[in-house]
Design a protein around this motif. Structure first.
Motif, mmCIF file in Angstrom:
data_model
loop_
_atom_site.group_PDB
_atom_site.id
_atom_site.type_symbol
_atom_site.label_atom_id
_atom_site.label_comp_id
_atom_site.label_asym_id
_atom_site.label_seq_id
_atom_site.Cartn_x
_atom_site.Cartn_y
_atom_site.Cartn_z
ATOM 1 N N GLU A 78 36.772 41.003 47.721
ATOM 2 C CA GLU A 78 38.168 41.462 47.403
ATOM 3 C C GLU A 78 38.917 41.093 46.004
ATOM 4 N N GLY A 79 38.200 39.904 45.601
ATOM 5 C CA GLY A 79 38.531 39.551 44.162
ATOM 6 C C GLY A 79 38.212 38.088 44.106
ATOM 7 N N LEU A 80 39.100 37.616 42.905
ATOM 8 C CA LEU A 80 38.705 36.031 42.826
ATOM 9 C C LEU A 80 40.181 35.228 43.383
ATOM 10 N N HIS A 81 40.035 34.656 44.145
ATOM 11 C CA HIS A 81 41.237 33.677 44.467
ATOM 12 C C HIS A 81 40.880 32.297 44.237
ATOM 13 N N THR A 82 42.154 31.439 44.342
ATOM 14 C CA THR A 82 42.086 30.157 44.022
ATOM 15 C C THR A 82 42.494 29.088 45.231
ATOM 16 N N PHE A 83 42.085 28.202 45.680
ATOM 17 C CA PHE A 83 42.751 27.305 46.504
ATOM 18 C C PHE A 83 43.220 26.024 45.872
ATOM 19 N N ASN A 84 44.050 25.665 45.873
ATOM 20 C CA ASN A 84 44.639 24.392 45.225
ATOM 21 C C ASN A 84 44.745 23.243 46.183
ATOM 22 N N VAL A 85 43.628 22.273 45.663
ATOM 23 C CA VAL A 85 43.344 21.173 46.684
ATOM 24 C C VAL A 85 44.565 19.933 46.906
ATOM 25 N N LEU A 86 45.332 20.308 46.059
ATOM 26 C CA LEU A 86 46.793 19.379 46.040
ATOM 27 C C LEU A 86 47.621 19.953 46.984
ATOM 28 N N SER A 87 47.851 21.318 46.661
ATOM 29 C CA SER A 87 49.233 21.947 47.522
ATOM 30 C C SER A 87 48.654 22.713 48.487
ATOM 31 N N ARG A 88 47.278 22.865 48.497
ATOM 32 C CA ARG A 88 46.706 23.340 49.884
ATOM 33 C C ARG A 88 47.143 25.134 49.904
ATOM 34 N N GLU A 89 47.282 25.594 48.633
ATOM 35 C CA GLU A 89 47.781 26.813 48.739
ATOM 36 C C GLU A 89 46.791 27.924 48.308
ATOM 37 N N THR A 90 46.620 29.134 48.856
ATOM 38 C CA THR A 90 45.605 30.006 48.422
ATOM 39 C C THR A 90 46.386 31.057 47.600
ATOM 40 N N LEU A 91 45.953 31.465 46.520
ATOM 41 C CA LEU A 91 46.728 32.571 45.846
ATOM 42 C C LEU A 91 45.533 33.465 45.160
ATOM 43 N N PHE A 93 43.982 35.532 42.615
ATOM 44 C CA PHE A 93 44.085 35.266 40.968
ATOM 45 C C PHE A 93 43.603 36.720 40.198
ATOM 46 N N LEU A 94 42.943 37.504 40.842
ATOM 47 C CA LEU A 94 42.275 38.581 40.074
ATOM 48 C C LEU A 94 41.681 39.623 41.255
ATOM 49 N N LYS A 95 42.197 40.724 41.243
ATOM 50 C CA LYS A 95 41.739 41.679 42.322
ATOM 51 C C LYS A 95 40.509 42.303 41.636
ATOM 52 N N PHE A 96 39.586 42.606 42.476
ATOM 53 C CA PHE A 96 38.444 43.596 41.993
ATOM 54 C C PHE A 96 39.031 44.821 42.535
ATOM 55 N N ASP A 97 38.961 45.741 41.623
ATOM 56 C CA ASP A 97 39.181 47.507 42.131
ATOM 57 C C ASP A 97 37.710 47.831 42.558
ATOM 58 N N THR A 98 36.941 47.981 41.815
ATOM 59 C CA THR A 98 35.583 48.469 42.091
ATOM 60 C C THR A 98 34.443 47.554 42.077
ATOM 61 N N LEU A 99 34.427 46.383 41.475
ATOM 62 C CA LEU A 99 33.409 45.394 41.467
ATOM 63 C C LEU A 99 33.119 44.580 42.864
ATOM 64 N N VAL A 100 31.776 44.710 43.384
ATOM 65 C CA VAL A 100 31.394 44.160 44.592
ATOM 66 C C VAL A 100 30.507 43.167 44.061
ATOM 67 N N PRO A 101 30.888 41.844 44.044
ATOM 68 C CA PRO A 101 29.982 40.791 43.564
ATOM 69 C C PRO A 101 28.616 40.516 44.432
ATOM 70 N N ILE A 102 27.426 40.269 43.854
ATOM 71 C CA ILE A 102 26.321 39.806 44.383
ATOM 72 C C ILE A 102 26.043 38.364 44.236
ATOM 73 N N CYS A 103 26.360 37.966 42.974
ATOM 74 C CA CYS A 103 26.077 36.578 42.741
ATOM 75 C C CYS A 103 27.025 36.377 41.637
ATOM 76 N N SER A 104 27.095 35.042 41.405
ATOM 77 C CA SER A 104 28.167 34.726 40.240
ATOM 78 C C SER A 104 27.850 33.215 40.010
ATOM 79 N N CYS A 105 28.381 32.869 38.506
ATOM 80 C CA CYS A 105 28.078 31.174 38.216
ATOM 81 C C CYS A 105 29.115 31.053 37.368
#
Length: 194
Positions: A78-91, A93-105
């Motif tokens: 669906e996109g790039l999300h963040t999880f803050n280990v201090l606040s424990r909140e998921t946000l 970060f960036l929505k993927f419109d057409t990109l379907v990741p296979i791998c990343s680094c």
């Protein structure tokens, strides 16, 4: 591993200090072979050799994760999300419109490189900008990529038992000399340097 911390296909990330984070994954029923998604964020303390629960993801799946500045970056369909280990909140970060990741680094500083079926893209975290890069050999579903900051290269494994390297400065892919057993890469790996 304590009860409740088990699973399979669990992405992990090291925080550079004393914790290895385990995010998401699946539980597989031994009788029916049905998968259920784990929404957890747990961590393993390498000093005490203990696990503890940190929180739960507000998204249902992840493919790969990276740790940077108390944030776990979750690369998913669906996109790039963040999880803050201090606040424990998921946000989101960036929505993927057409990109379907296979791998990343992650380069450990500011860029996430994502390979999809037809594109190779660099996302810069500080600006939320993306740049399409030179596409290498067509990836398959078992593809993995690793960033080597020492040499300015990204290594790609999983394509017809051949490995490839991408030069960041030249924006160019070349076949690497080493042949590898494709099956040995499916379960993950890491780049280790002296």
């Amino acid at each position: 591993m304590p009860v409740g911390f088990a699973g399979t296909y669990i992405p992990t990330a090291y925080d550079g200090d004393r914790h290895i984070y385990l995010v998401g994954g699946f539980l597989i029923d031994g009788e029916t072979n049905q998968r259920s998604i784990i929404e957890r964020v747990d961590r393993f303390n390498i000093d005490t050799q203990q696990f503890d629960h940190v929180g739960a993801l507000a998204i249902v799946t992840s493919t790969e994760i990276f740790f940077h500045n108390n944030l776990i970056y979750v690369v998913g369909a669906e996109g790039l999300h963040t999880f803050n280990v201090l606040s424990r909140e998921t946000l989101e970060f960036l929505k993927f419109d057409t990109l379907v990741p296979i791998c990343s680094c992650f380069d450990g500083a500011d860029n996430i490189y994502i390979m999809s079926k037809d594109t190779f893209t660099r996302f810069t975290l500080s600006t939320k900008q993306s740049v399409q890069l030179s596409m290498g050999p067509k990836p398959n579903k078992n593809q993995v990529i690793f960033y080597d900051g020492h040499r300015g290269l990204i290594f790609s494994f999983g394509n017809r038992s051949k490995s490839h390297q991408y030069s960041i400065s030249d924006n160019e892919w070349t076949t690497h000399n080493a042949e590898i057993d494709r099956e040995s890469v499916i379960d993950g790996g890491c780049l280790v340097r002296d």
